[in-house]
Design an enzyme around this catalytic site. Structure first.
Site, short mmCIF file in Angstrom:
data_model
loop_
_atom_site.label_atom_id
_atom_site.label_comp_id
_atom_site.label_asym_id
_atom_site.label_seq_id
_atom_site.Cartn_x
_atom_site.Cartn_y
_atom_site.Cartn_z
N THR A 1 -6.20 -1.21 10.07
CA THR A 1 -5.99 -0.24 11.15
C THR A 1 -5.73 -0.87 12.52
O THR A 1 -6.55 -1.61 13.04
CB THR A 1 -7.18 0.75 11.31
OG1 THR A 1 -7.72 1.07 10.04
CG2 THR A 1 -6.70 2.03 11.97
N ARG B 1 0.84 -1.20 0.00
CA ARG B 1 0.00 0.00 0.00
C ARG B 1 0.88 1.24 0.00
O ARG B 1 1.81 1.36 0.79
CB ARG B 1 -0.90 -0.01 1.23
CG ARG B 1 -1.65 1.30 1.50
CD ARG B 1 -2.56 1.13 2.71
NE ARG B 1 -3.18 2.38 3.12
CZ ARG B 1 -2.85 3.08 4.20
NH1 ARG B 1 -1.85 2.64 4.99
NH2 ARG B 1 -3.49 4.19 4.52
N LYS C 1 -13.15 2.45 0.94
CA LYS C 1 -12.80 2.41 2.36
C LYS C 1 -14.05 2.80 3.17
O LYS C 1 -14.58 3.89 3.01
CB LYS C 1 -11.64 3.36 2.66
CG LYS C 1 -10.33 2.91 2.03
CD LYS C 1 -9.24 3.96 2.18
CE LYS C 1 -8.81 4.14 3.62
NZ LYS C 1 -7.70 5.13 3.71
N ARG D 1 -10.19 20.18 8.70
CA ARG D 1 -9.41 20.61 9.86
C ARG D 1 -9.83 22.01 10.32
O ARG D 1 -10.23 22.84 9.49
CB ARG D 1 -7.90 20.65 9.52
CG ARG D 1 -7.34 19.31 9.05
CD ARG D 1 -5.85 19.41 8.76
NE ARG D 1 -5.33 18.18 8.19
CZ ARG D 1 -5.00 17.11 8.88
NH1 ARG D 1 -5.15 17.11 10.19
NH2 ARG D 1 -4.54 16.02 8.29
#
Length: 479
Positions: free
Chosen positions: A276, A35, A218, A76
């Site tokens: 993860t 990846r 995802k 953000r």
């Protein structure tokens, strides 16, 4: 190289692992797919890394997949006058559209007008990976007024998550579009799309990719869970991105969702990667915790096609050890007495097509007659994926003339891929399958193998034949 396990391993490359020698060590330790995280990689790094992976692939004479993971929209807050502030539960805090670097304990600039336009009163805003939680109390005039539910330190440019809000923007940003084109130009095998919210996000990417790579969704947003079945139908594979999913959803729900996603993906014949924090402690330690080993084991027991390492292999101190540990855990699980029963319990009925019926029958025949292997001829890879969906106890050998197909299949459960020319006749098809099964170490003279293919030969998506063949003393076959 023949793997002694069915589950595949995806290893993320980064500062600790981008050199060619290290990539080769990771492949030898068990990595099947590499990846490249575009959150941290430039286009130049992407091209260099792909070239190194292909060099290793050639040396090892073993197909290696390449997954280019797009960053997705990064939301953000902006900057504070002092670099950070301390928010206290119960206080008021405003996120507004006033562009400045003078954020304080009462307000901060939010450089995302789409958030301000989409948030409703009562929606939650999670900051810094969920460490701080706000609740919108008033929205309008270019600002979101909130009440702090869980406080703490908030510093410059920390991330914002919106578990209750559907944003009108797609998952593909301008940066992602450029990274996607760079990935396709470098002949990546898979493109992973981050922060998918709706089926339309997959359609947008498919229009650009046009079959040149597999599209992996995802799943890391609550909005994607709500439309999971539609998304799975449209993509080529999914990734259970448990990190962000655990930020926006209650953590206790994630294990159940993981199981649900694996089963649904298998039902639709789509590979699923579990990702993860699988061996998180191995970023700094040469051995994992017992809890991490259990976590990896559960994904393998559930029948995930692949399990993934992130920072463990990208920036950790023990990248090779992390891959080797994952390999050992998968081998141990698949040797466990309970493994076959658990995998079989999640079996799904084949779809009402000739190809699915042949694949289901092939598994049953191979197990009933104790055949040495199942050999499938495939142009696009769909026959190999169908064979894998059945989760047979016998090895699956996928033969294809298409190098892209062979590499893309490196993420699929249980398949051993070999590139070979199309058979020119039925006799050639049987001989070729037997010779390769013998040469690759799956069958010995006197063994029998099952062969599936489409007649006429070389017709994509037309699997309609099952044949049983004997491997002769010279390695060739007879049926």
């Amino acid at each position: 190289m023949r793997r002694m396990r069915r589950a595949k391993i995806v290893a993320t490359l980064g500062p600790a692992s981008h050199e060619e020698k290290m990539i080769e060590e990771l492949a030898k330790a068990g990595a099947d797919v590499f990846r490249i995280n575009m959150s941290h990689a430039s286009h130049e790094v992407l091209r260099t890394t792909v070239e190194r992976i292909r060099n290793v692939e050639k040396r090892l004479n073993h197909p290696l997949g390449i997954l280019v993971d797009l960053q997705g929209p990064k939301l953000r807050v902006w900057k504070f006058a002092g670099g950070s502030v301390e928010l206290v539960a119960g206080q008021k805090f405003t996120l507004d559209s006033h562009n400045d670097d003078n954020g304080n304990a009462e307000r901060v600039y939010l450089p995302h007008p789409e958030i301000i336009e989409s948030v409703s009163v009562g929606d939650r805003l999670l900051l810094d990976d969920g460490k701080l939680s706000l609740k919108a109390t008033k929205v309008g005039n270019g600002a979101i007024e909130t009440e702090v539910i869980y406080g703490g330190k908030l510093s410059d440019k920390k991330g914002v998550s919106l578990p209750d809000t559907l944003l009108p923007t797609g998952a593909l940003t301008e940066k992602d579009h450029a990274d996607l084109l760079a990935g396709l130009a470098a002949d990546a095998d898979w493109i992973a799309l981050s922060f998918v919210q709706r089926p339309e996000d997959i359609i947008d990417v498919r229009k650009i990719v046009q079959g040149r790579a597999g599209v992996m969704a995802k799943i890391e947003k609550p909005q994607a869970i709500e439309r999971l079945e539609e998304i799975i139908k449209l993509c080529d594979a999914i990734m259970v991105a448990r990190g962000d999913l655990g930020v926006e959803l209650p953590l206790e729900q994630v294990p159940g969702l993981q199981k649900r996603m694996i089963r649904m993906a298998r039902r639709y014949g789509k590979p699923v990667v579990v990702a993860t924090q699988m061996l998180e402690s191995m970023i700094t330690a040469p051995v994992p915790t017992r809890a991490e080993v259990s976590d990896v084991s559960i994904a393998v027991f559930e029948g995930a096609d692949a399990i993934m390492l992130s920072a463990e292999s990208a920036s950790g101190q023990y990248p090779v050890e992390a891959v080797a540990t994952m390999n050992k855990v998968a081998v141990a699980v698949e040797s466990d007495a309970n493994y076959r029963g658990i995998i079989r319990a999640a079996q799904t009925e084949p779809e009402a097509t000739a190809a699915d019926a042949i694949s289901a029958a092939t598994r049953q025949v191979a197990e009933t007659l104790d055949l040495a292997a199942i050999v499938t001829y495939t142009a696009s890879g769909s026959t190999g994926i169908r064979a894998a969906r059945e989760r047979p106890s016998k090895p699956i050998i996928v033969l294809s003339p298409n190098q892209r197909t062979i590499r893309r299949m490196s993420v699929v459960w249980g398949v051993h891929c070999v590139q070979t020319e199309d058979a020119v006749s039925l006799e050639d098809m049987v001989d070729r399958a037997c010779v390769i099964a013998y040469r690759e170490g799956f069958a010995r003279p006197g063994d029998r193998i099952a062969i599936t293919a489409g007649i006429p030969l070389g017709t994509p998506g037309a699997t309609n034949m099952l044949r049983i063949a004997f491997v002769r003393q010279d390695g060739a076959g007879s049926s």
